[in-house]
Design a protein around this motif. Sequence first.
Motif, PDB file in Angstrom:
ATOM      1  N   ARG A  82       3.647  19.537 -12.774  1.00  0.00           N
ATOM      2  CA  ARG A  82       2.300  19.033 -12.497  1.00  0.00           C
ATOM      3  C   ARG A  82       2.237  17.511 -12.635  1.00  0.00           C
ATOM      4  O   ARG A  82       1.342  16.860 -12.079  1.00  0.00           O
ATOM      5  N   TYR A  83       3.159  16.954 -13.377  1.00  0.00           N
ATOM      6  CA  TYR A  83       3.216  15.491 -13.533  1.00  0.00           C
ATOM      7  C   TYR A  83       3.303  14.788 -12.184  1.00  0.00           C
ATOM      8  O   TYR A  83       2.740  13.699 -11.993  1.00  0.00           O
ATOM      9  N   TYR A  84       3.979  15.403 -11.232  1.00  0.00           N
ATOM     10  CA  TYR A  84       4.253  14.744  -9.964  1.00  0.00           C
ATOM     11  C   TYR A  84       3.056  14.751  -9.011  1.00  0.00           C
ATOM     12  O   TYR A  84       3.109  14.111  -7.953  1.00  0.00           O
ATOM     13  N   LEU A  85       1.986  15.429  -9.378  1.00  0.00           N
ATOM     14  CA  LEU A  85       0.745  15.277  -8.624  1.00  0.00           C
ATOM     15  C   LEU A  85       0.208  13.850  -8.763  1.00  0.00           C
ATOM     16  O   LEU A  85      -0.346  13.279  -7.817  1.00  0.00           O
ATOM     17  N   ILE A  86       0.390  13.274  -9.953  1.00  0.00           N
ATOM     18  CA  ILE A  86      -0.067  11.905 -10.204  1.00  0.00           C
ATOM     19  C   ILE A  86       0.741  10.917  -9.363  1.00  0.00           C
ATOM     20  O   ILE A  86       0.176  10.025  -8.709  1.00  0.00           O
ATOM     21  N   THR A  87       2.056  11.071  -9.367  1.00  0.00           N
ATOM     22  CA  THR A  87       2.894  10.142  -8.608  1.00  0.00           C
ATOM     23  C   THR A  87       2.684  10.280  -7.101  1.00  0.00           C
ATOM     24  O   THR A  87       2.761   9.289  -6.371  1.00  0.00           O
ATOM     25  N   LEU A  88       2.399  11.494  -6.634  1.00  0.00           N
ATOM     26  CA  LEU A  88       2.123  11.690  -5.211  1.00  0.00           C
ATOM     27  C   LEU A  88       0.873  10.913  -4.804  1.00  0.00           C
ATOM     28  O   LEU A  88       0.864  10.222  -3.771  1.00  0.00           O
ATOM     29  N   GLY A  89      -0.176  11.002  -5.596  1.00  0.00           N
ATOM     30  CA  GLY A  89      -1.411  10.281  -5.283  1.00  0.00           C
ATOM     31  C   GLY A  89      -1.190   8.775  -5.240  1.00  0.00           C
ATOM     32  O   GLY A  89      -1.700   8.082  -4.341  1.00  0.00           O
ATOM     33  N   LEU A  90      -0.395   8.254  -6.182  1.00  0.00           N
ATOM     34  CA  LEU A  90      -0.146   6.814  -6.210  1.00  0.00           C
ATOM     35  C   LEU A  90       0.703   6.379  -5.021  1.00  0.00           C
ATOM     36  O   LEU A  90       0.484   5.295  -4.451  1.00  0.00           O
ATOM     37  N   ALA A  91       1.667   7.200  -4.607  1.00  0.00           N
ATOM     38  CA  ALA A  91       2.504   6.862  -3.447  1.00  0.00           C
ATOM     39  C   ALA A  91       1.656   6.752  -2.184  1.00  0.00           C
ATOM     40  O   ALA A  91       1.852   5.840  -1.364  1.00  0.00           O
ATOM     41  N   LEU A  92       0.709   7.672  -2.008  1.00  0.00           N
ATOM     42  CA  LEU A  92      -0.157   7.620  -0.827  1.00  0.00           C
ATOM     43  C   LEU A  92      -1.075   6.401  -0.869  1.00  0.00           C
ATOM     44  O   LEU A  92      -1.312   5.754   0.158  1.00  0.00           O
ATOM     45  N   PHE A  93      -1.573   6.064  -2.062  1.00  0.00           N
ATOM     46  CA  PHE A  93      -2.384   4.845  -2.202  1.00  0.00           C
ATOM     47  C   PHE A  93      -1.553   3.614  -1.852  1.00  0.00           C
ATOM     48  O   PHE A  93      -2.010   2.717  -1.132  1.00  0.00           O
ATOM     49  N   ASN A  94      -0.324   3.551  -2.364  1.00  0.00           N
ATOM     50  CA  ASN A  94       0.551   2.413  -2.094  1.00  0.00           C
ATOM     51  C   ASN A  94       0.830   2.248  -0.606  1.00  0.00           C
ATOM     52  O   ASN A  94       0.923   1.125  -0.103  1.00  0.00           O
ATOM     53  N   ALA A  95       1.002   3.376   0.082  1.00  0.00           N
ATOM     54  CA  ALA A  95       1.277   3.309   1.523  1.00  0.00           C
ATOM     55  C   ALA A  95       0.135   2.605   2.253  1.00  0.00           C
ATOM     56  O   ALA A  95       0.366   1.743   3.111  1.00  0.00           O
ATOM     57  N   CYS A  96      -1.097   2.932   1.897  1.00  0.00           N
ATOM     58  CA  CYS A  96      -2.268   2.324   2.548  1.00  0.00           C
ATOM     59  C   CYS A  96      -2.446   0.865   2.128  1.00  0.00           C
ATOM     60  O   CYS A  96      -2.658  -0.019   2.969  1.00  0.00           O
ATOM     61  N   PHE A  97      -2.353   0.604   0.831  1.00  0.00           N
ATOM     62  CA  PHE A  97      -2.607  -0.742   0.322  1.00  0.00           C
ATOM     63  C   PHE A  97      -1.539  -1.725   0.791  1.00  0.00           C
ATOM     64  O   PHE A  97      -1.843  -2.873   1.168  1.00  0.00           O
ATOM     65  N   SER A  98      -0.279  -1.310   0.784  1.00  0.00           N
ATOM     66  CA  SER A  98       0.796  -2.204   1.216  1.00  0.00           C
ATOM     67  C   SER A  98       0.707  -2.483   2.714  1.00  0.00           C
ATOM     68  O   SER A  98       0.977  -3.602   3.162  1.00  0.00           O
ATOM     69  N   LEU A  99       0.321  -1.480   3.487  1.00  0.00           N
ATOM     70  CA  LEU A  99       0.166  -1.678   4.932  1.00  0.00           C
ATOM     71  C   LEU A  99      -0.893  -2.735   5.204  1.00  0.00           C
ATOM     72  O   LEU A  99      -0.708  -3.625   6.045  1.00  0.00           O
ATOM     73  N   TRP A 100      -2.011  -2.674   4.472  1.00  0.00           N
ATOM     74  CA  TRP A 100      -3.079  -3.663   4.652  1.00  0.00           C
ATOM     75  C   TRP A 100      -2.662  -5.045   4.158  1.00  0.00           C
ATOM     76  O   TRP A 100      -2.860  -6.055   4.847  1.00  0.00           O
ATOM     77  N   SER A 101      -2.081  -5.116   2.973  1.00  0.00           N
ATOM     78  CA  SER A 101      -1.813  -6.418   2.364  1.00  0.00           C
ATOM     79  C   SER A 101      -0.712  -7.192   3.088  1.00  0.00           C
ATOM     80  O   SER A 101      -0.784  -8.416   3.199  1.00  0.00           O
ATOM     81  N   PHE A 102       0.309  -6.495   3.587  1.00  0.00           N
ATOM     82  CA  PHE A 102       1.404  -7.191   4.266  1.00  0.00           C
ATOM     83  C   PHE A 102       1.201  -7.297   5.776  1.00  0.00           C
ATOM     84  O   PHE A 102       2.058  -7.853   6.461  1.00  0.00           O
ATOM     85  N   TRP A 103       0.107  -6.764   6.279  1.00  0.00           N
ATOM     86  CA  TRP A 103      -0.134  -6.827   7.719  1.00  0.00           C
ATOM     87  C   TRP A 103      -0.295  -8.296   8.150  1.00  0.00           C
ATOM     88  O   TRP A 103      -1.056  -9.051   7.584  1.00  0.00           O
TER      89      TRP A 103
END
Length: 421
Positions: free
Chosen positions: A181-202
């Motif tokens: 169940r620990y990896y539910l937390i890391t999954l959510g953060l990975a998806l957030f990072n995908a969106c935030f990094s796409l915006w910030s480095f665009w």
Amino acid sequence: MSVPGTPAEPADAIDALPTLNDPPKNKFRLMSCCFQNFLGGLIDAAPGALIPYMETYYGIGYAEVSLIFIGNALGFIMAAPFVDQIRQRLGRAKTIALSQLCVAIGFIPFICAAPFPSVVIAYFFIGFGLALQLAIANVFCANLRNNTTMLGAMHGSYGVGGTIGPLVATSIASSGAIWSRYYLITLGLALFNACFSLWSFWGYEKELRGGNESNVLSETSSRGADQMSMMLLAFKSKVVILGAIFIFAYQGAEVSISGWVISFLIATRNGNPSAVGYVTSGFWAGITLGRFALSPIGAKIGEKSFVYILVAGAAIFQLLVWLVPNIIGEAVSLAIVGLLLGPVYPCAAVVFTRNLSRREQVSGMGIISAFGSSGGAVAPFTTGLLAQAAGTFVLHPIAIGLFAVMCLCWLGQPSIRKRTE
């Protein structure tokens, strides 16, 4: 000191170095790099606390569970030849987003508590994604002004994740919930990072067009240098070869200590898994504090000398963890080992990037990162095999031996190259 075969750089290039506020989105890009490394810390620190529960769940021993480290390393190694090629085709924004999606895919077998071979394969995707993000983030931060501080902040975020990860993982696993169940937390953060990094480095490349880094890269492309020639150029570099072995030993020691010290305390010191599981957090807290607080000192007194002091001190306190039969004393000593190891990576990254030409940086750091992850797999895997045969005490001579390898590689590393930019 100059690198043979690289063009001279203009004397006024110092004004072209980007800062945290110029371009304005750089502050968000640094935040993105920090979030990505925070996730890396959550991933790398958790196995130390979860290995005892995984062994029970799957009915396996030290040797079998060590295969997760091999899967992670294979992902890094497979990514190394393609990091710069992917960056050139997709740009930094899409490359980092892709890296986070690969990591997210890797979490699915964990969340489903799939058969153990699936977990090993999942670590391949995680390693591949982490390799992409680490190479890009290292080069980005190393080419900002005050780069030692910026790299310290980025890698310090890894330590924050490493500190929190074992706390959360131990709390979840000891509460009766399934460890995965620990990896539910890391999954959510990975998806957030995908969106935030796409915006910030665009638009990153457009902002730097005509600046030092993208200008050199575009000139390199116009000369027709393909990815294979870039990789061969990097492999011929003494900086890359010694740097790769150095980070191999560094990350091997770091992941071995984090991954196996809990098993050592349980097997050798009769520690309670629900209590000693938190000791790893002290180690990562030390790394975090070291990267934020001690990294700027390295820039003042010189990264080359500073690293020798740090590694020697870490070896002494690792010896105390081995020889002092007291869990509280060992926990304190382990935290100090982390404190001293913390600034090593950012200080080393500064030396590597300053001694590499702009043309070599992404490929060179990709190779160094891949070898680092290999060390983060080979050393803990070897530790697991030897622990199964001889006992978990083997962690300590392995870690101290890796510290010695680091000193030898650092001795051969060229003095930091004085750049005009």
